[in-house]
Design an enzyme around this catalytic site. Structure first.
Site, PDB file in Angstrom:
ATOM      1  N   GLU A  76       0.829  -1.202   0.000  1.00  0.00           N
ATOM      2  CA  GLU A  76       0.000   0.000   0.000  1.00  0.00           C
ATOM      3  C   GLU A  76       0.867   1.256   0.000  1.00  0.00           C
ATOM      4  OE1 GLU A  76      -1.914   1.470   3.517  1.00  0.00           O
ATOM      5  OE2 GLU A  76      -3.866   1.554   2.552  1.00  0.00           O
ATOM      6  N   TRP A  98      -8.151  -2.783  -0.347  1.00  0.00           N
ATOM      7  CA  TRP A  98      -8.925  -1.644  -0.868  1.00  0.00           C
ATOM      8  C   TRP A  98     -10.067  -2.063  -1.795  1.00  0.00           C
ATOM      9  CZ3 TRP A  98      -9.451   3.233   0.625  1.00  0.00           C
ATOM     10  CH2 TRP A  98      -8.447   3.786   1.437  1.00  0.00           C
ATOM     11  N   TYR A 112      -4.937   9.149  -1.876  1.00  0.00           N
ATOM     12  CA  TYR A 112      -3.574   9.478  -1.411  1.00  0.00           C
ATOM     13  C   TYR A 112      -2.515   9.642  -2.512  1.00  0.00           C
ATOM     14  CZ  TYR A 112      -5.736   7.784   2.887  1.00  0.00           C
ATOM     15  OH  TYR A 112      -6.594   7.578   3.927  1.00  0.00           O
ATOM     16  N   CYS A 164      -8.131   9.180   5.482  1.00  0.00           N
ATOM     17  CA  CYS A 164      -8.194   8.989   6.939  1.00  0.00           C
ATOM     18  C   CYS A 164      -6.928   9.546   7.572  1.00  0.00           C
ATOM     19  CB  CYS A 164      -8.368   7.519   7.266  1.00  0.00           C
ATOM     20  SG  CYS A 164     -10.035   6.983   6.886  1.00  0.00           S
ATOM     21  N   ARG A 184      -7.678  11.493  10.986  1.00  0.00           N
ATOM     22  CA  ARG A 184      -8.955  12.060  11.461  1.00  0.00           C
ATOM     23  C   ARG A 184      -9.915  11.000  11.967  1.00  0.00           C
ATOM     24  NH1 ARG A 184     -12.984  10.529   8.271  1.00  0.00           N
ATOM     25  NH2 ARG A 184     -12.285   9.682   6.297  1.00  0.00           N
ATOM     26  N   ASP A 187      -9.885   3.364  12.783  1.00  0.00           N
ATOM     27  CA  ASP A 187     -10.413   2.024  13.058  1.00  0.00           C
ATOM     28  C   ASP A 187      -9.317   1.308  13.844  1.00  0.00           C
ATOM     29  OD1 ASP A 187     -11.098  -0.684  12.911  1.00  0.00           O
ATOM     30  OD2 ASP A 187     -11.634  -0.611  10.776  1.00  0.00           O
TER      31      ASP A 187
HETATM   32  N1  LIG Z   1     -13.579   0.436   8.218  1.00  0.00           N
HETATM   33  C1  LIG Z   1     -12.391   0.602   7.621  1.00  0.00           C
HETATM   34  N2  LIG Z   1     -11.268   0.365   8.315  1.00  0.00           N
HETATM   35  C2  LIG Z   1     -10.049   0.536   7.729  1.00  0.00           C
HETATM   36  O1  LIG Z   1      -9.028   0.301   8.407  1.00  0.00           O
HETATM   37  C3  LIG Z   1      -9.993   0.988   6.381  1.00  0.00           C
HETATM   38  C4  LIG Z   1     -11.190   1.235   5.694  1.00  0.00           C
HETATM   39  N3  LIG Z   1     -12.363   1.033   6.338  1.00  0.00           N
HETATM   40  N4  LIG Z   1     -11.188   1.646   4.408  1.00  0.00           N
HETATM   41  C5  LIG Z   1      -9.976   1.932   3.706  1.00  0.00           C
HETATM   42  C6  LIG Z   1      -8.791   1.244   4.241  1.00  0.00           C
HETATM   43  C7  LIG Z   1      -8.596  -0.203   3.922  1.00  0.00           C
HETATM   44  N5  LIG Z   1      -7.894  -0.665   5.117  1.00  0.00           N
HETATM   45  C8  LIG Z   1      -7.890  -1.985   5.540  1.00  0.00           C
HETATM   46  C9  LIG Z   1      -8.807  -2.864   5.048  1.00  0.00           C
HETATM   47  C10 LIG Z   1      -8.808  -4.178   5.476  1.00  0.00           C
HETATM   48  C11 LIG Z   1      -7.867  -4.605   6.404  1.00  0.00           C
HETATM   49  C12 LIG Z   1      -7.844  -6.034   6.814  1.00  0.00           C
HETATM   50  O2  LIG Z   1      -8.783  -6.768   6.563  1.00  0.00           O
HETATM   51  N6  LIG Z   1      -6.795  -6.512   7.441  1.00  0.00           N
HETATM   52  C13 LIG Z   1      -6.660  -7.895   7.907  1.00  0.00           C
HETATM   53  C14 LIG Z   1      -5.891  -8.789   6.949  1.00  0.00           C
HETATM   54  C15 LIG Z   1      -5.335  -8.171   5.740  1.00  0.00           C
HETATM   55  C16 LIG Z   1      -4.515  -9.085   4.871  1.00  0.00           C
HETATM   56  O3  LIG Z   1      -4.052 -10.153   5.321  1.00  0.00           O
HETATM   57  O4  LIG Z   1      -4.284  -8.735   3.701  1.00  0.00           O
HETATM   58  C17 LIG Z   1      -5.937  -7.892   9.232  1.00  0.00           C
HETATM   59  O5  LIG Z   1      -6.075  -8.916   9.938  1.00  0.00           O
HETATM   60  O6  LIG Z   1      -5.246  -6.946   9.560  1.00  0.00           O
HETATM   61  C18 LIG Z   1      -6.935  -3.701   6.885  1.00  0.00           C
HETATM   62  C19 LIG Z   1      -6.954  -2.401   6.458  1.00  0.00           C
HETATM   63  C20 LIG Z   1      -7.636   0.426   5.985  1.00  0.00           C
HETATM   64  N7  LIG Z   1      -8.773   1.230   5.698  1.00  0.00           N
HETATM   65  O1  LIG Z   2      -5.939   4.013   6.626  1.00  0.00           O
HETATM   66  C1  LIG Z   2      -7.076   3.949   7.120  1.00  0.00           C
HETATM   67  C2  LIG Z   2      -8.207   4.110   6.343  1.00  0.00           C
HETATM   68  C3  LIG Z   2      -9.416   4.031   6.936  1.00  0.00           C
HETATM   69  N1  LIG Z   2      -9.540   3.808   8.263  1.00  0.00           N
HETATM   70  C4  LIG Z   2     -10.907   3.679   8.830  1.00  0.00           C
HETATM   71  C5  LIG Z   2     -11.403   4.710   9.767  1.00  0.00           C
HETATM   72  C6  LIG Z   2     -12.919   4.539   9.661  1.00  0.00           C
HETATM   73  O2  LIG Z   2     -13.311   3.405  10.432  1.00  0.00           O
HETATM   74  C7  LIG Z   2     -13.091   4.214   8.187  1.00  0.00           C
HETATM   75  C8  LIG Z   2     -13.387   5.430   7.358  1.00  0.00           C
HETATM   76  O3  LIG Z   2     -14.680   5.884   7.586  1.00  0.00           O
HETATM   77  P1  LIG Z   2     -15.055   7.454   7.623  1.00  0.00           P
HETATM   78  O4  LIG Z   2     -16.542   7.469   7.813  1.00  0.00           O
HETATM   79  O5  LIG Z   2     -14.622   8.030   6.308  1.00  0.00           O
HETATM   80  O6  LIG Z   2     -14.314   8.053   8.774  1.00  0.00           O
HETATM   81  O7  LIG Z   2     -11.861   3.666   7.788  1.00  0.00           O
HETATM   82  C9  LIG Z   2      -8.417   3.638   9.037  1.00  0.00           C
HETATM   83  O8  LIG Z   2      -8.492   3.421  10.260  1.00  0.00           O
HETATM   84  N2  LIG Z   2      -7.216   3.722   8.441  1.00  0.00           N
END
Ligand SMILES: Nc1nc(=O)c2c([nH]1)NC[C@@H]1CN(c3ccc(C(=O)N[C@@H](CCC(=O)O)C(=O)O)cc3)CN21
Ligand SMILES: O=c1ccn([C@H]2C[C@H](O)[C@@H](COP(=O)(O)O)O2)c(=O)[nH]1
Length: 284
Positions: A76, A98, A112, A164, A184, A187
């Protein structure tokens, strides 16, 4: 007072010398967070405005109380640094984090990568914030203007998700490069371990490119939340704090510029003594 008051109150004392400030924040939001609705309809516990600080000379902050998928973190960040905004590049490397936000053609809009490398100007040109940052680090490291912003207000409505980690600033003193990122919306269970590792890696890369030593990574979070459907996973992770382990070290092979690093140039597995992965659903 303990460095980790919430964990201590829960009887979850970490071993001496092990950094569990991330786990302390998880525990604080789990225990003291207020219930708050959110855009995704999932529901959260949330606290506003918290900070984590990592001395990068003391180890690479890859959380050890669960497995953090460094392949996705590296991919990423390289994708951002190369100006990427299409998930195909990530998918070709087996990274799917993503996918849920992409258009059928893989596009995410001017997220980004676009803002970092080609922020649009009024005259129809573009600004390469990363190139300018490296130039300033080399020529005027005392500058107080070493800021990179993904928060392009005029472009927000064309982005699949508003940034974010919206904004970061570099700071140099006594040959050491520090970086603070403003996130901002955080998660805490799924996103933040990725975000911390990603900005730690970026700080190391910027230091390597500019002949500086890595200093401190400061992570500042706005809305710091634990989703309601992550609560069991967070409890499982916190139960591991008494057996938390020290951070690994980073090995980084030098590349020509920030956008020329490859996956193979980056290794954060040396000394990564981690607990097993914990699966959780991502809120879309
Ligand atoms: N709700 C939410 N939380 C996020 O952290 C987040 C978003 N949305 N939207 C955009 C991006 C995408 N991101 C993500 C999305 C998925 C994982 C995830 O599922 N991680 C798993 C395994 C990933 C893998 O093995 O490839 C983990 O256990 O960390 C992590 C970050 C961070 N961002
Ligand atoms: O790099 C990242 C990208 C996204 N997030 C999380 C934070 C929120 O849970 C969602 C985004 O939702 P918004 O309603 O746009 O705030 O994704 C993260 O922690 N890190």
């Amino acid at each position: 007072m303990s460095r980790y008051p919430v964990l201590t109150a829960l009887g979850l004392e970490p071993p001496a010398g092990v950094d569990v400030s991330y786990e302390e924040l998880l525990a604080e939001v789990l225990e003291h967070g207020l219930h708050k609705g959110d855009r995704t309809g999932t529901g959260t516990r949330s606290l506003f405005a918290r900070q984590l600080r990592y001395d990068l000379s003391a180890g690479f902050p890859r959380v050890t109380t669960k497995f953090v998928a460094m392949k996705a973190v590296k991919g990423e960040l390289l994708w951002f640094l190369q100006g990427g905004t299409n998930v195909r590049w990530l998918q070709e490397r087996g990274i799917t984090i993503w996918d849920e936000w992409a258009q059928p053609d893989g596009e995410l809009g001017p997220v980004y990568g676009a803002q970092w490398r080609s922020w649009p100007t009024r005259e129809g040109g573009t600004i390469d914030q990363i190139r300018e940052l490296v130039t300033t680090l080399r020529t005027d490291p005392d500058s107080r203007r070493m800021v990179v912003s993904a928060w392009n207000v005029a472009d927000l409505d064309r982005m699949a998700l508003a940034p974010c980690h919206a904004f970061f600033q570099c700071y140099v003193v006594q040959g050491r490069l520090s970086l603070q990122v403003y996130q901002r919306s955080a998660d805490l269970f799924l996103g933040v371990p990725f975000n911390i590792a990603s900005y730690a890696l970026l700080t190391h890369m910027l230091a390597q490119q500019t002949g500086l030593e890595p200093g401190e990574l400061v992570w500042t979070g706005g809305d710091c939340h634990v989703y309601d459907n992550h609560v069991d996973q967070v409890r499982l992770q916190l139960a591991r704090v008494p057996q938390a382990r020290p951070f690994p070290t980073l090995r980084l092979r030098r590349a020509e510029f920030l956008d020329a690093y490859t996956m193979e140039d980056i290794d954060a597995s040396t000394g990564y003594d981690h607990h097993p992965a914990i699966k959780a659903p991502v809120a879309v």
